[in-house]
Scaffold this active site. Structure first.
Site, PDB file in Angstrom:
ATOM      1  N   TRP A  10       3.512  68.663   5.853  1.00  0.00           N
ATOM      2  CA  TRP A  10       3.016  68.117   4.583  1.00  0.00           C
ATOM      3  C   TRP A  10       1.769  67.244   4.778  1.00  0.00           C
ATOM      4  O   TRP A  10       1.174  66.802   3.804  1.00  0.00           O
ATOM      5  CB  TRP A  10       4.113  67.314   3.881  1.00  0.00           C
ATOM      6  CG  TRP A  10       5.297  68.140   3.465  1.00  0.00           C
ATOM      7  CD1 TRP A  10       5.395  69.501   3.516  1.00  0.00           C
ATOM      8  CD2 TRP A  10       6.549  67.670   2.946  1.00  0.00           C
ATOM      9  NE1 TRP A  10       6.621  69.897   3.053  1.00  0.00           N
ATOM     10  CE2 TRP A  10       7.355  68.801   2.699  1.00  0.00           C
ATOM     11  CE3 TRP A  10       7.073  66.397   2.672  1.00  0.00           C
ATOM     12  CZ2 TRP A  10       8.644  68.705   2.188  1.00  0.00           C
ATOM     13  CZ3 TRP A  10       8.356  66.292   2.167  1.00  0.00           C
ATOM     14  CH2 TRP A  10       9.138  67.437   1.926  1.00  0.00           C
ATOM     15  N   LYS A  11       1.429  66.978   6.037  1.00  0.00           N
ATOM     16  CA  LYS A  11       0.254  66.135   6.337  1.00  0.00           C
ATOM     17  C   LYS A  11       0.337  64.833   5.532  1.00  0.00           C
ATOM     18  O   LYS A  11       1.429  64.328   5.312  1.00  0.00           O
ATOM     19  CB  LYS A  11      -1.036  66.929   6.078  1.00  0.00           C
ATOM     20  CG  LYS A  11      -1.024  68.287   6.783  1.00  0.00           C
ATOM     21  CD  LYS A  11      -2.357  68.976   6.804  1.00  0.00           C
ATOM     22  CE  LYS A  11      -2.209  70.304   7.542  1.00  0.00           C
ATOM     23  NZ  LYS A  11      -3.463  70.998   7.724  1.00  0.00           N
ATOM     24  N   HIS A  94      -1.469  68.188  16.908  1.00  0.00           N
ATOM     25  CA  HIS A  94      -2.108  68.905  15.799  1.00  0.00           C
ATOM     26  C   HIS A  94      -3.624  68.735  15.905  1.00  0.00           C
ATOM     27  O   HIS A  94      -4.107  67.673  16.303  1.00  0.00           O
ATOM     28  CB  HIS A  94      -1.587  68.370  14.459  1.00  0.00           C
ATOM     29  CG  HIS A  94      -2.008  69.230  13.315  1.00  0.00           C
ATOM     30  ND1 HIS A  94      -3.262  69.156  12.759  1.00  0.00           N
ATOM     31  CD2 HIS A  94      -1.357  70.231  12.659  1.00  0.00           C
ATOM     32  CE1 HIS A  94      -3.359  70.066  11.799  1.00  0.00           C
ATOM     33  NE2 HIS A  94      -2.219  70.731  11.716  1.00  0.00           N
ATOM     34  N   GLU A  96      -5.814  68.144  13.789  1.00  0.00           N
ATOM     35  CA  GLU A  96      -6.376  67.002  13.041  1.00  0.00           C
ATOM     36  C   GLU A  96      -6.245  65.711  13.843  1.00  0.00           C
ATOM     37  O   GLU A  96      -7.043  64.793  13.692  1.00  0.00           O
ATOM     38  CB  GLU A  96      -5.695  66.908  11.661  1.00  0.00           C
ATOM     39  CG  GLU A  96      -6.170  68.034  10.756  1.00  0.00           C
ATOM     40  CD  GLU A  96      -5.205  68.461   9.672  1.00  0.00           C
ATOM     41  OE1 GLU A  96      -4.241  67.715   9.388  1.00  0.00           O
ATOM     42  OE2 GLU A  96      -5.406  69.557   9.117  1.00  0.00           O
ATOM     43  N   GLY A 167      -6.441  75.158   6.671  1.00  0.00           N
ATOM     44  CA  GLY A 167      -6.880  74.602   5.396  1.00  0.00           C
ATOM     45  C   GLY A 167      -8.134  75.256   4.855  1.00  0.00           C
ATOM     46  O   GLY A 167      -8.733  74.770   3.895  1.00  0.00           O
ATOM     47  N   SER A 206      -3.564  78.673   7.277  1.00  0.00           N
ATOM     48  CA  SER A 206      -3.617  79.399   5.998  1.00  0.00           C
ATOM     49  C   SER A 206      -2.537  80.477   5.878  1.00  0.00           C
ATOM     50  O   SER A 206      -2.792  81.555   5.337  1.00  0.00           O
ATOM     51  CB  SER A 206      -5.012  79.969   5.751  1.00  0.00           C
ATOM     52  OG  SER A 206      -5.971  78.914   5.704  1.00  0.00           O
ATOM     53  N   GLY A 228      -0.847  73.682   3.579  1.00  0.00           N
ATOM     54  CA  GLY A 228      -1.007  73.679   2.124  1.00  0.00           C
ATOM     55  C   GLY A 228       0.119  74.358   1.352  1.00  0.00           C
ATOM     56  O   GLY A 228       0.632  73.800   0.377  1.00  0.00           O
TER      57      GLY A 228
HETATM   58  P1  PGA Z   1      -2.765  75.206   6.423  1.00  0.00           P
HETATM   59  O1  PGA Z   1      -2.406  74.130   7.566  1.00  0.00           O
HETATM   60  O2  PGA Z   1      -1.554  76.077   6.249  1.00  0.00           O
HETATM   61  O3  PGA Z   1      -3.045  74.384   5.191  1.00  0.00           O
HETATM   62  O4  PGA Z   1      -3.940  75.973   6.898  1.00  0.00           O
HETATM   63  C1  PGA Z   1      -1.669  74.487   8.701  1.00  0.00           C
HETATM   64  C2  PGA Z   1      -1.504  73.289   9.615  1.00  0.00           C
HETATM   65  O5  PGA Z   1      -2.454  72.514   9.751  1.00  0.00           O
HETATM   66  O6  PGA Z   1      -0.430  73.088  10.210  1.00  0.00           O
END
Ligand code: PGA
Length: 244
Positions: A10-11, A94, A96, A167, A206, A228
């Site tokens: 869910w970030k 991750h 990020e 994303g 994605s 997402g």
């Molecule tokens: P995303 O993210 O499905 O929105 O591309 C995947 C993730 O970062 O784990």
């Protein structure tokens, strides 16, 4: 036969009200019969999600943990705190977080801290677009794996997440994903032969209801790490339903 895993990352999204709706809706829709289903809320909502998922079989993951044990580390969250809040899993490395400066050595130290309290790491690896375009994708991913492979344990999960697909709406094709998953499993076979066949390797980037089934049909793709689309009960339950 490896059991599928679909994990929702869910970030940094949500509120108490939104999360309550989402989890109640998921609880009535997802089936855990053939697939491990995991959700990973931001830390402040773990306790709420623990209560809401009680008895559903939906597992909980932290989005990170400290490499340190409890102590003077302002703003950090220790692995045993995640266990205390009902987590069985923790997402580590991750992209990020790597972009924010997390190193391979830190990911390895966090994985060790997690395993020491019985948490199973979901270890994320993946290359950037520039690295893929310059032909370095496999080298980047195997370097990231090399940092964690020595201490890999039964139950650890690997998530291949090409940074260019996260994303962005741009998903790796099943062939591109399978190619890298095959490389990852071959790397495990070389360095951890006893674990290579049993370790689950998820694809992330994605994943959507529309592309999940064809991705999950690939031989070495054992499920997905979903960003997402995990924030919508309809989409996430459809993705879980696509897992073999
Ligand atoms: P995303 O993210 O499905 O929105 O591309 C995947 C993730 O970062 O784990």
């Amino acid at each position: 036969m490896r059991r599928s895993v679909v994990a929702g990352n869910w970030k940094m999204h949500g509120s108490s009200a939104m999360i309550e709706d989402l989890v109640k809706s998921l609880a009535s829709r997802v089936s855990i019969d053939t697939c491990d289903v995991i959700v990973s809320p931001p830390f402040p909502y773990l306790s709420l999600v623990q209560q809401l998922t009680a008895g559903t079989g939906i597992g909980l993951a932290g989005q990170n943990c400290s490499e340190h044990t409890q102590g003077a580390h302002t703003g950090e969250v220790a692995a045993d705190m995640l266990v205390d809040l009902g987590c069985e899993w923790v997402i580590l490395g991750h992209s990020e977080r790597r972009q924010a400066g997390e190193t391979d050595a830190q990911v390895a130290a966090k994985a060790a801290a997690a395993r020491s309290v019985g948490l199973k790491p979901i270890l994320c690896v993946g290359e950037s677009l520039a690295q893929r375009q310059s032909g370095e994708a496999v080298a980047v991913v195997t370097t990231q794996l090399a940092a964690v492979v020595k201490d890999l344990a039964a139950g650890d999960v690997i998530a291949y997440e090409p940074v260019w697909a996260i994303g962005t709406g741009e998903t790796a094709t099943p062939a591109q994903a399978q190619e890298m998953h095959g490389e990852i499993r071959a790397f495990l076979a070389q360095h951890q032969p006893a674990l290579a066949e049993q370790t689950r390797i998820l694809y992330g980037g994605s994943v959507k209801a529309e592309n999940a089934a064809e991705l999950f049909a690939a031989a070495d793709i054992d499920g997905g790490l979903v960003g997402g689309a995990s924030l919508k009960a309809d989409d996430f339950s459809a993705i879980v339903g696509a897992a073999p």
